[in-house]
Design a protein around this motif. Structure first.
Motif, PDB file in Angstrom:
ATOM      1  N   UNK A  11      -3.842   0.724  13.413  1.00  0.00           N
ATOM      2  CA  UNK A  11      -3.757  -0.150  14.495  1.00  0.00           C
ATOM      3  C   UNK A  11      -4.362  -1.555  14.090  1.00  0.00           C
ATOM      4  N   UNK A  12      -4.885  -1.840  13.020  1.00  0.00           N
ATOM      5  CA  UNK A  12      -5.150  -3.187  12.561  1.00  0.00           C
ATOM      6  C   UNK A  12      -4.147  -3.846  11.971  1.00  0.00           C
ATOM      7  N   UNK A  13      -3.248  -3.209  11.810  1.00  0.00           N
ATOM      8  CA  UNK A  13      -1.706  -3.922  11.601  1.00  0.00           C
ATOM      9  C   UNK A  13      -1.278  -4.696  12.767  1.00  0.00           C
ATOM     10  N   UNK A  14      -1.064  -6.060  12.402  1.00  0.00           N
ATOM     11  CA  UNK A  14      -0.601  -6.783  13.629  1.00  0.00           C
ATOM     12  C   UNK A  14       0.424  -7.773  13.261  1.00  0.00           C
ATOM     13  N   UNK A  15       0.960  -8.566  13.904  1.00  0.00           N
ATOM     14  CA  UNK A  15       1.902  -9.536  13.568  1.00  0.00           C
ATOM     15  C   UNK A  15       1.734 -10.458  12.550  1.00  0.00           C
ATOM     16  N   UNK A  16       0.294 -10.777  12.312  1.00  0.00           N
ATOM     17  CA  UNK A  16      -0.068 -11.619  11.294  1.00  0.00           C
ATOM     18  C   UNK A  16      -0.254 -10.977  10.073  1.00  0.00           C
ATOM     19  N   UNK A  17      -0.204  -9.632   9.932  1.00  0.00           N
ATOM     20  CA  UNK A  17      -0.224  -8.806   8.823  1.00  0.00           C
ATOM     21  C   UNK A  17       0.997  -9.131   7.828  1.00  0.00           C
ATOM     22  N   UNK A  18       0.601  -9.229   6.506  1.00  0.00           N
ATOM     23  CA  UNK A  18       1.798  -9.551   5.427  1.00  0.00           C
ATOM     24  C   UNK A  18       1.906  -8.352   4.487  1.00  0.00           C
ATOM     25  N   UNK A  19       0.967  -7.482   4.269  1.00  0.00           N
ATOM     26  CA  UNK A  19       0.890  -6.686   3.453  1.00  0.00           C
ATOM     27  C   UNK A  19       0.190  -5.358   3.858  1.00  0.00           C
ATOM     28  N   UNK A  20       0.404  -4.167   3.994  1.00  0.00           N
ATOM     29  CA  UNK A  20      -0.274  -2.913   3.897  1.00  0.00           C
ATOM     30  C   UNK A  20      -0.186  -2.190   2.833  1.00  0.00           C
ATOM     31  N   UNK A  21      -1.115  -1.476   2.223  1.00  0.00           N
ATOM     32  CA  UNK A  21      -1.029  -0.842   1.085  1.00  0.00           C
ATOM     33  C   UNK A  21      -2.004   0.338   1.206  1.00  0.00           C
ATOM     34  N   UNK A  22      -1.180   1.559   1.086  1.00  0.00           N
ATOM     35  CA  UNK A  22      -1.791   2.927   1.318  1.00  0.00           C
ATOM     36  C   UNK A  22      -1.758   3.770  -0.133  1.00  0.00           C
ATOM     37  N   UNK A  23      -2.581   4.693  -0.299  1.00  0.00           N
ATOM     38  CA  UNK A  23      -2.663   5.505  -1.252  1.00  0.00           C
ATOM     39  C   UNK A  23      -1.455   6.679  -0.919  1.00  0.00           C
ATOM     40  N   UNK A  24      -0.698   7.003  -1.655  1.00  0.00           N
ATOM     41  CA  UNK A  24       0.705   7.980  -1.441  1.00  0.00           C
ATOM     42  C   UNK A  24      -0.231   9.267  -1.280  1.00  0.00           C
ATOM     43  N   UNK A  25      -1.126   9.618  -2.320  1.00  0.00           N
ATOM     44  CA  UNK A  25      -1.844  10.918  -2.245  1.00  0.00           C
ATOM     45  C   UNK A  25      -3.107  10.608  -2.912  1.00  0.00           C
ATOM     46  N   UNK A  26      -4.451  11.262  -2.404  1.00  0.00           N
ATOM     47  CA  UNK A  26      -5.738  10.893  -2.682  1.00  0.00           C
ATOM     48  C   UNK A  26      -5.903  11.575  -4.081  1.00  0.00           C
ATOM     49  N   UNK A  27      -6.610  10.614  -4.956  1.00  0.00           N
ATOM     50  CA  UNK A  27      -6.886  11.251  -6.190  1.00  0.00           C
ATOM     51  C   UNK A  27      -8.084  12.262  -6.292  1.00  0.00           C
ATOM     52  N   UNK A  28      -8.802  12.368  -5.184  1.00  0.00           N
ATOM     53  CA  UNK A  28      -9.929  13.095  -5.290  1.00  0.00           C
ATOM     54  C   UNK A  28      -9.567  14.604  -4.532  1.00  0.00           C
ATOM     55  N   UNK A  29      -9.032  14.490  -3.635  1.00  0.00           N
ATOM     56  CA  UNK A  29      -8.632  15.893  -2.473  1.00  0.00           C
ATOM     57  C   UNK A  29      -7.397  16.069  -2.587  1.00  0.00           C
ATOM     58  N   UNK A  30      -6.309  15.273  -3.057  1.00  0.00           N
ATOM     59  CA  UNK A  30      -4.918  15.529  -3.295  1.00  0.00           C
ATOM     60  C   UNK A  30      -4.343  15.647  -1.906  1.00  0.00           C
ATOM     61  N   UNK A  31      -4.755  15.096  -1.043  1.00  0.00           N
ATOM     62  CA  UNK A  31      -3.820  14.896   0.417  1.00  0.00           C
ATOM     63  C   UNK A  31      -2.955  13.817   0.276  1.00  0.00           C
ATOM     64  N   UNK A  32      -1.672  14.179   0.667  1.00  0.00           N
ATOM     65  CA  UNK A  32      -0.562  13.496   0.590  1.00  0.00           C
ATOM     66  C   UNK A  32      -0.419  12.946   2.147  1.00  0.00           C
ATOM     67  N   UNK A  33      -0.245  11.373   1.979  1.00  0.00           N
ATOM     68  CA  UNK A  33      -0.232  10.591   3.351  1.00  0.00           C
ATOM     69  C   UNK A  33       1.146  10.857   3.864  1.00  0.00           C
ATOM     70  N   UNK A  34       0.973  10.483   5.296  1.00  0.00           N
ATOM     71  CA  UNK A  34       2.617  10.438   5.918  1.00  0.00           C
ATOM     72  C   UNK A  34       3.195   8.995   5.897  1.00  0.00           C
ATOM     73  N   UNK A  35       3.685   8.873   4.352  1.00  0.00           N
ATOM     74  CA  UNK A  35       4.133   7.474   3.956  1.00  0.00           C
ATOM     75  C   UNK A  35       5.222   7.024   4.789  1.00  0.00           C
TER      76      UNK A  35
END
Length: 249
Positions: A11-35
């Motif tokens: 929810x921290x994404x606002x109209x002033x945000x220019x870039x959002x960066x998210x790990x596709x899958x975590x390197x430690x536990x392998x969880x794949x994010x809902x990209x």
């Protein structure tokens, strides 16, 4: 234990945000994010969506158009390519990073490492062609490992949800991950207690803390990485060795 990013958490994404960066899958536990969902939310605000897909490229299907990805970064050594080379996918192009020459379409001046680039391309092509077969094999090996541990009666939990094939984070009750790491190393079995890029840190991983692994299990966390070249015999040896060590501790 699991932890996925969701709409309230970004929810921290606002109209002033220019870039959002998210790990596709975590390197430690392998969880794949809902990209796809995360990219859609980001695009709603007119921001650029980048994903660090180092763990995922070459191991699971990725359609940048369907997922709405603007930028994606990857590293060759994660899909059996040479170390020291990677690539950045850009949907709309980026400003030049280093002025001078016209290499890389004018975006990054300097002599290219042609051998590494070709090696990366060949490795990625091969991994993508063999992805379905490799995934079936690795998931089969995973199941052998987990079934063997289950039969032993050891008290453990697997961390993550919707994990990458071969990324197995396990937390054993009342155990020490460092002890397991060193005892398995003596048997010529290589594992880790967290991220490979933070191997000198013996504290409980921030990832394990973030997903709420109980203290009883957190100290006994190890990560086992299986690949297409592993065999059933090797996986059974890993499981049997863990059981023997923990039953004698």
């Amino acid at each position: 234990m699991e932890r996925l990013l969701n709409r309230p958490r970004i929810a921290v994404v606002t109209c002033e945000s220019t870039l959002v960066s998210v790990m596709f899958a975590n390197n430690e536990i392998g969880t794949i994010q809902p990209i796809e969902e995360l990219a859609h939310i980001t695009n709603e605000y007119g921001a650029v969506f980048h994903t660090d897909a180092v763990q995922a490229v070459g191991h699971i299907p990725i359609d940048v158009n369907r997922l709405g990805i603007s930028l994606l970064s990857a590293s060759a050594h994660k899909f059996n390519g040479p170390k020291g080379i990677g690539f950045l996918y850009s949907r709309g192009g980026i400003a030049n990073l280093i002025d001078g020459g016209s290499q890389e379409m004018g975006m990054r001046a300097g002599t290219e490492n042609v051998a590494a680039i070709v090696g990366m391309a060949v490795a990625l092509k091969k991994n993508c062609e063999e992805m379905e077969v490799n995934t079936r094999k690795i998931k089969h090996l995973e199941q052998i490992l987990l079934d063997t541990l289950d039969v032993s009666g050891l008290d453990y939990i697997r961390n993550g949800v919707n994990q990458l094939p071969g990324n197995i984070s396990l937390s054993f009750a009342d155990a020490e991950g460092e002890m397991l790491l060193h005892r398995l190393d003596l048997k010529k079995i290589c594992i880790s207690t967290g991220s490979a890029c933070d191997s000198v840190n013996t504290q409980i991983s921030h990832v394990i803390r973030a997903i709420g692994v109980p203290e009883k299990y957190a100290n006994g966390t190890i990560r086992i990485s299986l690949g297409k070249e592993n065999t059933e015999a090797e996986v059974r040896t890993i499981a049997d060795s863990i059981i023997a060590i923990l039953e004698r501790k």
